[in-house]
Enzyme design. Structure first.
Site, mmCIF file in Angstrom:
data_model
loop_
_atom_site.group_PDB
_atom_site.id
_atom_site.type_symbol
_atom_site.label_atom_id
_atom_site.label_comp_id
_atom_site.label_asym_id
_atom_site.label_seq_id
_atom_site.Cartn_x
_atom_site.Cartn_y
_atom_site.Cartn_z
ATOM 1 N N CYS A 60 0.837 -1.214 0.000
ATOM 2 C CA CYS A 60 0.000 0.000 0.000
ATOM 3 C C CYS A 60 0.861 1.249 0.000
ATOM 4 O O CYS A 60 0.540 2.234 -0.688
ATOM 5 C CB CYS A 60 -0.911 0.013 1.233
ATOM 6 N N ARG A 137 -7.854 -4.756 -2.871
ATOM 7 C CA ARG A 137 -7.506 -3.590 -3.712
ATOM 8 C C ARG A 137 -8.524 -3.458 -4.838
ATOM 9 O O ARG A 137 -8.269 -3.823 -5.969
ATOM 10 C CB ARG A 137 -6.098 -3.773 -4.292
HETATM 11 C C1 BEZ Z 1 0.605 -4.616 1.845
HETATM 12 O O1 BEZ Z 1 1.806 -4.858 1.766
HETATM 13 O O2 BEZ Z 1 0.120 -3.546 1.486
HETATM 14 C C2 BEZ Z 1 -0.300 -5.655 2.445
HETATM 15 C C3 BEZ Z 1 0.097 -6.963 2.357
HETATM 16 C C4 BEZ Z 1 -0.702 -7.942 2.913
HETATM 17 C C5 BEZ Z 1 -1.896 -7.594 3.543
HETATM 18 C C6 BEZ Z 1 -2.270 -6.278 3.602
HETATM 19 C C7 BEZ Z 1 -1.481 -5.300 3.040
#
Ligand code: BEZ
Length: 223
Positions: A60, A137
């Site tokens: 993110c 997402r």
């Molecule tokens: C992330 O790296 O944004 C992420 C990875 C796994 C679960 C939630 C967010």
């Protein structure tokens, strides 16, 4: 209307879930990092509404840095950006402060807080099989009439491509402007395709086997 700022009770998730291309997104009003936001206030321009699983997570963070760096490109296309996650407004603020310090970029598009997931659930942004509250997402491309024109859904562990988001937006705007079709790998400036003829006389009169259904549109300004 769904949202946290209204006195009226939020709608139950079921009627709005399963949104599809061509649906109008139900309106909502919520707190965001740029103050209160209302979906319907974006009528008249394009909007990309997207969810992210959580603040302070690696993928993110890369998405927000990349989007903030390209925010001017969305603005140039008269398209707003609006993010949403379950995290609180103060978590969003702390994360944006860290992004500014670490990456030297200010995220100036609104990030909505959705602590009860009333919006995320209503818009199908929460993976139904997940037993935590993180949104996946999901990205909605919303046209100036408030209608979903494209949507994507990526898992938490795969980040979105910002060039592909821009390309999709360009394609949607081009097909609206020229009433054409965007072929595979279309990029802004490429020719669009014509809709196939529905007239048998055109089919028989076509000067090649494919010309009745696979034809480029004349480029604007071409003689
Ligand atoms: C992330 O790296 O944004 C992420 C990875 C796994 C679960 C939630 C967010």
């Amino acid at each position: 209307m769904i949202g946290h700022m209204e006195d009226t009770p939020p709608c139950s998730p079921a009627p709005c879930a399963g949104l599809r291309i061509g649906d109008a997104l139900p309106d909502f009003e919520a707190r965001s990092t740029m103050g209160p936001v209302k979906l319907s206030a974006y009528r008249g321009r394009w909007l990309i509404l997207f969810s992210h699983p959580a603040d302070f997570t690696p993928v993110c963070t890369t998405e927000f840095v990349a989007l903030a760096r390209e925010a001017h490109s969305f603005e140039a296309r008269d398209c707003g950006l609006m993010a949403l996650s379950v995290d609180s407004l103060f978590s969003h603020f702390a994360w944006l402060r860290l992004i500014k310090q670490r990456f030297d970029i200010e995220v100036r598009f609104p990030i909505v807080e959705d602590p009860t997931l009333v919006i995320g659930r209503a818009f199908g942004m929460v993976a139904p099989q997940d037993n935590d509250s993180a949104t996946v997402r999901t990205t909605f491309f919303i046209d100036p009439a408030g209608v979903i024109r494209a949507m994507t859904c990526y898992p938490a562990n795969v980040g979105r491509s910002i060039p592909e988001m821009l390309r999709t937006l360009d394609a949607l705007q081009a097909i609206d402007a020229q009433a054409g079709l965007a072929p595979a790998n279309w990029q802004a400036g490429d020719a669009l395709l014509q809709s196939p003829s529905h007239d048998l006389d055109d089919v028989f009169a076509a000067d090649s086997e494919t010309a009745w259904f696979l034809r480029e549109m004349p480029r604007k300004g071409a003689k």
